[in-house]
Design an enzyme around this catalytic site. Structure first.
Site, PDB file in Angstrom:
ATOM      1  N   CYS A  91      -8.339 -39.304   5.251  1.00  0.00           N
ATOM      2  CA  CYS A  91      -8.686 -38.789   6.588  1.00  0.00           C
ATOM      3  C   CYS A  91     -10.166 -38.922   6.914  1.00  0.00           C
ATOM      4  O   CYS A  91     -10.556 -38.781   8.067  1.00  0.00           O
ATOM      5  CB  CYS A  91      -8.256 -37.334   6.707  1.00  0.00           C
ATOM      6  SG  CYS A  91      -6.524 -37.115   6.297  1.00  0.00           S
ATOM      7  N   HIS A 130     -11.932 -33.144  11.775  1.00  0.00           N
ATOM      8  CA  HIS A 130     -10.631 -33.734  11.429  1.00  0.00           C
ATOM      9  C   HIS A 130      -9.544 -32.709  11.763  1.00  0.00           C
ATOM     10  O   HIS A 130      -9.667 -31.523  11.444  1.00  0.00           O
ATOM     11  CB  HIS A 130     -10.617 -34.086   9.940  1.00  0.00           C
ATOM     12  CG  HIS A 130      -9.264 -34.489   9.466  1.00  0.00           C
ATOM     13  ND1 HIS A 130      -8.481 -35.382  10.168  1.00  0.00           N
ATOM     14  CD2 HIS A 130      -8.523 -34.102   8.392  1.00  0.00           C
ATOM     15  CE1 HIS A 130      -7.340 -35.537   9.540  1.00  0.00           C
ATOM     16  NE2 HIS A 130      -7.336 -34.769   8.482  1.00  0.00           N
ATOM     17  N   ASN A 137      -1.629 -33.890  12.214  1.00  0.00           N
ATOM     18  CA  ASN A 137      -2.699 -34.554  11.458  1.00  0.00           C
ATOM     19  C   ASN A 137      -2.447 -36.064  11.453  1.00  0.00           C
ATOM     20  O   ASN A 137      -1.474 -36.529  10.854  1.00  0.00           O
ATOM     21  CB  ASN A 137      -2.694 -33.983  10.027  1.00  0.00           C
ATOM     22  CG  ASN A 137      -3.723 -34.628   9.121  1.00  0.00           C
ATOM     23  OD1 ASN A 137      -4.336 -35.632   9.472  1.00  0.00           O
ATOM     24  ND2 ASN A 137      -3.901 -34.045   7.948  1.00  0.00           N
TER      25      ASN A 137
HETATM   26  C1  LIG Z   1       0.628 -26.779   3.908  1.00  0.00           C
HETATM   27  C2  LIG Z   1       0.131 -25.455   4.458  1.00  0.00           C
HETATM   28  C3  LIG Z   1       0.320 -25.430   5.980  1.00  0.00           C
HETATM   29  C4  LIG Z   1       0.935 -24.334   3.852  1.00  0.00           C
HETATM   30  O1  LIG Z   1       0.455 -23.106   4.289  1.00  0.00           O
HETATM   31  P1  LIG Z   1       0.325 -21.910   3.243  1.00  0.00           P
HETATM   32  O2  LIG Z   1      -0.065 -20.701   3.993  1.00  0.00           O
HETATM   33  O3  LIG Z   1      -0.599 -22.382   2.172  1.00  0.00           O
HETATM   34  O4  LIG Z   1       1.810 -21.748   2.772  1.00  0.00           O
HETATM   35  P2  LIG Z   1       2.334 -21.675   1.259  1.00  0.00           P
HETATM   36  O5  LIG Z   1       1.971 -22.897   0.507  1.00  0.00           O
HETATM   37  O6  LIG Z   1       1.912 -20.362   0.732  1.00  0.00           O
HETATM   38  O7  LIG Z   1       3.882 -21.675   1.443  1.00  0.00           O
HETATM   39  C5  LIG Z   1       4.521 -20.470   1.684  1.00  0.00           C
HETATM   40  C6  LIG Z   1       6.020 -20.683   1.634  1.00  0.00           C
HETATM   41  O8  LIG Z   1       6.429 -21.480   2.778  1.00  0.00           O
HETATM   42  C7  LIG Z   1       7.312 -22.497   2.339  1.00  0.00           C
HETATM   43  N1  LIG Z   1       7.187 -23.628   3.217  1.00  0.00           N
HETATM   44  C8  LIG Z   1       6.484 -24.770   3.025  1.00  0.00           C
HETATM   45  N2  LIG Z   1       6.631 -25.559   4.113  1.00  0.00           N
HETATM   46  C9  LIG Z   1       7.426 -24.899   4.980  1.00  0.00           C
HETATM   47  C10 LIG Z   1       7.932 -25.213   6.242  1.00  0.00           C
HETATM   48  N3  LIG Z   1       7.642 -26.364   6.890  1.00  0.00           N
HETATM   49  N4  LIG Z   1       8.723 -24.309   6.854  1.00  0.00           N
HETATM   50  C11 LIG Z   1       9.023 -23.139   6.286  1.00  0.00           C
HETATM   51  N5  LIG Z   1       8.589 -22.784   5.052  1.00  0.00           N
HETATM   52  C12 LIG Z   1       7.786 -23.670   4.433  1.00  0.00           C
HETATM   53  C13 LIG Z   1       6.904 -22.798   0.928  1.00  0.00           C
HETATM   54  O9  LIG Z   1       8.002 -23.352   0.235  1.00  0.00           O
HETATM   55  C14 LIG Z   1       6.528 -21.424   0.395  1.00  0.00           C
HETATM   56  O10 LIG Z   1       7.710 -20.779   0.018  1.00  0.00           O
HETATM   57  P3  LIG Z   1       7.749 -19.889  -1.320  1.00  0.00           P
HETATM   58  O11 LIG Z   1       6.672 -18.845  -1.159  1.00  0.00           O
HETATM   59  O12 LIG Z   1       9.115 -19.360  -1.311  1.00  0.00           O
HETATM   60  O13 LIG Z   1       7.455 -20.862  -2.430  1.00  0.00           O
HETATM   61  C15 LIG Z   1      -1.371 -25.241   4.108  1.00  0.00           C
HETATM   62  O14 LIG Z   1      -1.512 -25.017   2.728  1.00  0.00           O
HETATM   63  C16 LIG Z   1      -2.217 -26.407   4.513  1.00  0.00           C
HETATM   64  O15 LIG Z   1      -2.360 -26.724   5.677  1.00  0.00           O
HETATM   65  N6  LIG Z   1      -2.874 -27.090   3.552  1.00  0.00           N
HETATM   66  C17 LIG Z   1      -3.725 -28.199   3.814  1.00  0.00           C
HETATM   67  C18 LIG Z   1      -2.905 -29.407   4.079  1.00  0.00           C
HETATM   68  C19 LIG Z   1      -3.704 -30.508   4.714  1.00  0.00           C
HETATM   69  O16 LIG Z   1      -4.476 -30.272   5.604  1.00  0.00           O
HETATM   70  N7  LIG Z   1      -3.506 -31.731   4.237  1.00  0.00           N
HETATM   71  C20 LIG Z   1      -4.127 -32.884   4.758  1.00  0.00           C
HETATM   72  C21 LIG Z   1      -5.494 -33.040   4.231  1.00  0.00           C
HETATM   73  S1  LIG Z   1      -6.276 -34.371   5.034  1.00  0.00           S
END
Ligand SMILES: CC(C)(COP(=O)(O)OP(=O)(O)OC[C@H]1O[C@@H](n2cnc3c(N)ncnc32)[C@H](O)[C@@H]1OP(=O)(O)O)[C@@H](O)C(=O)NCCC(=O)NCCS
Length: 331
Positions: free
Chosen positions: A116, A256, A286
């Site tokens: 990214c 970003h 994204n």
């Molecule tokens: C991915 C992201 C949105 C997840 O948010 P989070 O608050 O960290 O959520 P968690 O990882 O704690 O997940 C919580 C729960 O939701 C679940 N979950 C994941 N994706 C889900 C979805 N699309 N819908 C519903 N539940 C979902 C997980 O399985 C987890 O369940 P569990 O607690 O039973 O294991 C966040 O971590 C994020 O944005 N990270 C950065 C990603 C990014 O920007 N990547 C690109 C970089 S360039």
């Protein structure tokens, strides 16, 4: 010897697929909900290409628009840089395909794989060719068709990304305008947090890699989140220091567009108020290297940024990589 040539963006263009996929659409194919996606990421919908469209097609449209905006003939382009992790194929490069499509017959061309942060790495690289007096006009494109490498059975990744391309033309500009500073960085030790494991020389395509879904994006979201907030702050401060500027000098932060919570946390650390932060991830998700040029193009076309504004562009991504550019807008 320090170059006296100032380099700025003289034209912008983008290409966004027509097809809109909403969070509700996704809730029909994976176990998710509009509420979960919106509250965790800020994304409401994203654009996805049709099956016949590849990254170079989006690049070509964005590049043609940028050439018109800059009033530059494709034959006068000296260099094309395409930042992408979703090239049409391993080789030839997507930049060479674009070179053919726009008939930029006098241009050198290459791709960059920086995740990214790619567009900003591309801008810094292109600008240095101009500053060195080697080239006069450089086309830089950030473009991705991530929909084709997403695992549409993995709810933790497929809801976050979208497709698009943004392009800019770099040329010499008036003294004191254009790119005032940049900061680039990488941390290969954290590379495992965001990968497309198979399809390269480490793990060539095989029935096994396909069965194990290793040609798709794999991500440890929580860890990426934490690193992203940290590096967006640190790289921004580095770029400011190099430009001899303070945070108060920044008119707009164009980050970003990965996650609203990441952007807000980074902006809070940088003490940049919400009204000075440009966000469009609710509409597009994204788009990796395409996020910043598309956001910049939109902000410019909507009249939000005007001549003389100081912009801080900041990105993080796969690699791990990060980049920031401080720009005094001249268009
Ligand atoms: C991915 C992201 C949105 C997840 O948010 P989070 O608050 O960290 O959520 P968690 O990882 O704690 O997940 C919580 C729960 O939701 C679940 N979950 C994941 N994706 C889900 C979805 N699309 N819908 C519903 N539940 C979902 C997980 O399985 C987890 O369940 P569990 O607690 O039973 O294991 C966040 O971590 C994020 O944005 N990270 C950065 C990603 C990014 O920007 N990547 C690109 C970089 S360039």
């Amino acid at each position: 010897m320090k170059s006296t040539i100032s380099v700025g963006i003289t034209g912008m263009g983008s290409s966004i697929p027509d097809k809109v996929v909403t969070n509700d659409d996704l809730s029909k194919i994976v176990d998710t909900s509009d509420e979960w996606i919106r509250t965790r990421s800020g994304i409401r919908e994203r654009r996805i290409v049709d099956e016949n469209t590849a990254t170079s097609d989006l690049c070509t449209e964005a590049a043609k628009k940028a050439l018109i905006d800059a009033n530059v003939n494709a034959k006068d382009i000296d260099l094309i840089i395409v930042a992408t992790v979703t090239a049409d194929m391993a080789f030839p490069s997507t930049a060479c395909i674009v070179q053919k499509n726009i008939e930029a017959t006098n241009a050198a061309a290459f791709d960059m794989s920086v995740g990214c942060s790619g567009f900003l790495y591309g801008v810094a690289t292109g600008a240095n060719f101009i500053k060195a007096g080697v080239y006069k006009k450089v086309l830089v494109i950030g473009a991705e068709v991530l929909s084709k490498i997403l695992d549409w059975e993995d709810r933790s990744t497929c809801v976050l990304f979208g497709d698009g391309a943004g392009a800019c033309i770099l040329e010499e500009c008036n003294d004191g305008y254009g790119i005032l500073s940049y900061d680039l960085g990488a941390d290969g030790k954290s590379g495992h947090l965001l990968t497309q494991p198979a399809g390269g020389s480490r793990m060539p395509a095989s029935h096994k890699t396909i069965d194990e879904r290793l040609h798709y994006v794999h991500m440890e979201g929580k860890e990426v989140f934490k690193s992203a907030v940290r590096v967006m702050e640190s790289t921004s401060l580095q770029a400011l220091k190099k430009a001899n500027m303070e945070l108060e000098d920044i008119d707009f932060l164009i980050p970003h567009q990965a996650n609203e919570r990441i952007i807000k946390s980074a902006a809070k650390r940088l003490k940049i108020s919400d009204d000075r932060v440009y966000m469009n991830l609710d509409k597009y998700g994204n788009m990796s290297s395409a996020s910043i040029p598309i956001a910049l193009d939109e902000a410019y076309r909507n009249g939000l940024i005007k001549k003389g504004d100081i912009l801080l562009l900041v990105a993080f991504g796969a690699g791990f990589t990060w980049a920031s550019v401080i720009l005094k807008w001249e268009k």
